[in-house]
Design an enzyme around this catalytic site. Sequence first.
Site, PDB file in Angstrom:
ATOM      1  CD  GLU A   1      -3.689   2.638   8.992  1.00  0.00           C
ATOM      2  OE1 GLU A   1      -4.324   2.192   9.438  1.00  0.00           O
ATOM      3  OE2 GLU A   1      -2.691   2.638   8.372  1.00  0.00           O
TER       4      GLU A   1
ATOM      5  CD  GLU B   1      -5.577  -0.560  18.902  1.00  0.00           C
ATOM      6  OE1 GLU B   1      -6.069  -0.669  17.854  1.00  0.00           O
ATOM      7  OE2 GLU B   1      -4.663   0.480  19.121  1.00  0.00           O
TER       8      GLU B   1
ATOM      9  N   GLY C   1       1.598   2.100  13.012  1.00  0.00           N
ATOM     10  CA  GLY C   1       1.880   1.540  14.160  1.00  0.00           C
ATOM     11  C   GLY C   1       1.208   2.096  15.527  1.00  0.00           C
ATOM     12  CB  SER C   2       1.893   2.128  19.190  1.00  0.00           C
ATOM     13  OG  SER C   2       3.276   2.446  19.340  1.00  0.00           O
TER      14      SER C   2
ATOM     15  CB  CYS D   1      -5.235  -0.223  13.312  1.00  0.00           C
ATOM     16  SG  CYS D   1      -5.423  -0.417  11.496  1.00  0.00           S
TER      17      CYS D   1
ATOM     18  CE  LYS E   1      11.375  -0.887  12.094  1.00  0.00           C
ATOM     19  NZ  LYS E   1      11.667  -2.255  12.501  1.00  0.00           N
TER      20      LYS E   1
ATOM     21  NE  ARG F   1      -2.161   1.337   3.884  1.00  0.00           N
ATOM     22  CZ  ARG F   1      -3.036   1.473   4.847  1.00  0.00           C
ATOM     23  NH1 ARG F   1      -4.261   1.501   4.695  1.00  0.00           N
ATOM     24  NH2 ARG F   1      -2.491   1.849   5.903  1.00  0.00           N
TER      25      ARG F   1
END
Length: 488
Positions: free
Chosen positions: A294, A426, A272-273, A328, A216, A201
């Site tokens: 994101e 979460e 990620g977080s 997510c 990475k 993506r």
Amino acid sequence: MATWLRLRSCRAPRLPPAPAARGLRPRCSAQPRRSAGGLAGLSAALLRTDRFVGGCWLPAAAAFPVHDPASGAELGLVADCGVPETRAAVRAAYEAFCSWRGVSAKERSSLLRKWYDLMIQNKDDLAKIITAESGKPLKEAQGEVVYAALFLEWFSEEARRIYGDVIHTPARDRRALVLKQPVGVAAVITPWNFPSAMITRKVGAALAAGCTVVVKPAEHTPFSALALAELANQAGIPPGVYNVIPCSRKKAKEVGEALCTDPLVSKISFTGSTATGKILLHHVAGSVKRVSMELGGHAPFIVFDSANVDQAVAGAMTSKFRNSGQTCVCSNRFLVQRGIHDSFVKKFAEAIKTNLHVGNGFEERTTQGPLIDEKAVEKVEKHVSDAVSKGATVVTGGKRHQLGKNFFEPTLLSNVTRDMLCSHEETFGPLAPVIKFDTEDEAVAIANAADVGLAVWRWSGRPQHVPRYPDIIRCTHMHPTNRRQCPQ
């Protein structure tokens, strides 16, 4: 596409000119090391363990183990890249950018299409790699590979549609001409839960625009990224255009910082977080790079009295337990209106017991694989324990599964309140907490009582609920620093 573009010189400011770019075809003949262990039965051509830089497979000074989350078995040792390897990959991408940016849109489109075709041809092996390193059920992994490949197909077509524009200015005798050019080297940091799709993506868009990339991948799932590198190489993607630098968790912080601070990197893309995103933004600030982030999610699933209960339960099953709740946009809080609450909880519990089967991702019957590691299981345990201690009821599940340390039972909680951890953190696991509400305003307030967002799910048989739906979207943001007050 537009986020990857801006007018820019090929050379970074105050840096010596890059050496002459390599040719447009891969020319590295070095034979890479291949993995063993649980991946030994798959296609040897796709099982790479070295870093992929400048069109070549290169070893690193150290290696780290990758484990099967279902069995704990070691899948193989992968190159553990540090700062020197990261700088080398960025330099290779920068050198390649000087020629790749001049490749015609038609040729870039053709190369991306070839990469897509190779992914489809190798979809079964790619899916097995995903299942082996992430634990995802094989059917879900097969779906991800097709989903991932479609990004390459999409951007292969979009590569031909990078248009400029002519803008009328206040002066009658002047026009403003807008040209779009690639931004430069893009550093891509991807998560483990979609180890192929999160790469294609991002990389598909970058390559279509004329950028080069350094990827990475997550330390849990490097084999998927390296397999994609092999297919990119086979497709004829030029050396240095697509580079992969795997690293262990121990080195992830320094590698991330190196990517963010390297003056040859023009763009950072991270999924990620929120906590990690804040750190990367701090590093990027010094050089004011462009970023796409994101970050964490906490999606509410809202069910009104007017909803069809069976349809709402079916939607809840899909939105909650995909990849064992490790996405997510998975529903993290179930807000159910009082009139339909008891019926929804009863049918939801029945659906969980009937339709979900915990097991190794390679077993045909499995719908719920392991969580990615024991730390993820401990977080689910913590959320369940906290909720029960504050009055929640375990309807089904609630504990580790007997299959192993990384398995957790699909769990449904009722009598959940807003002060419980699962209501404002979460979970990222197979936990479905149900909160009862009375009015629409109350549901919107609960949905917005979070600093992160990404998605919201709404089930209603009444169209008048639709106008309030955007209120939730506007008030729930990916990053807490961007949060603003809800509209009244």
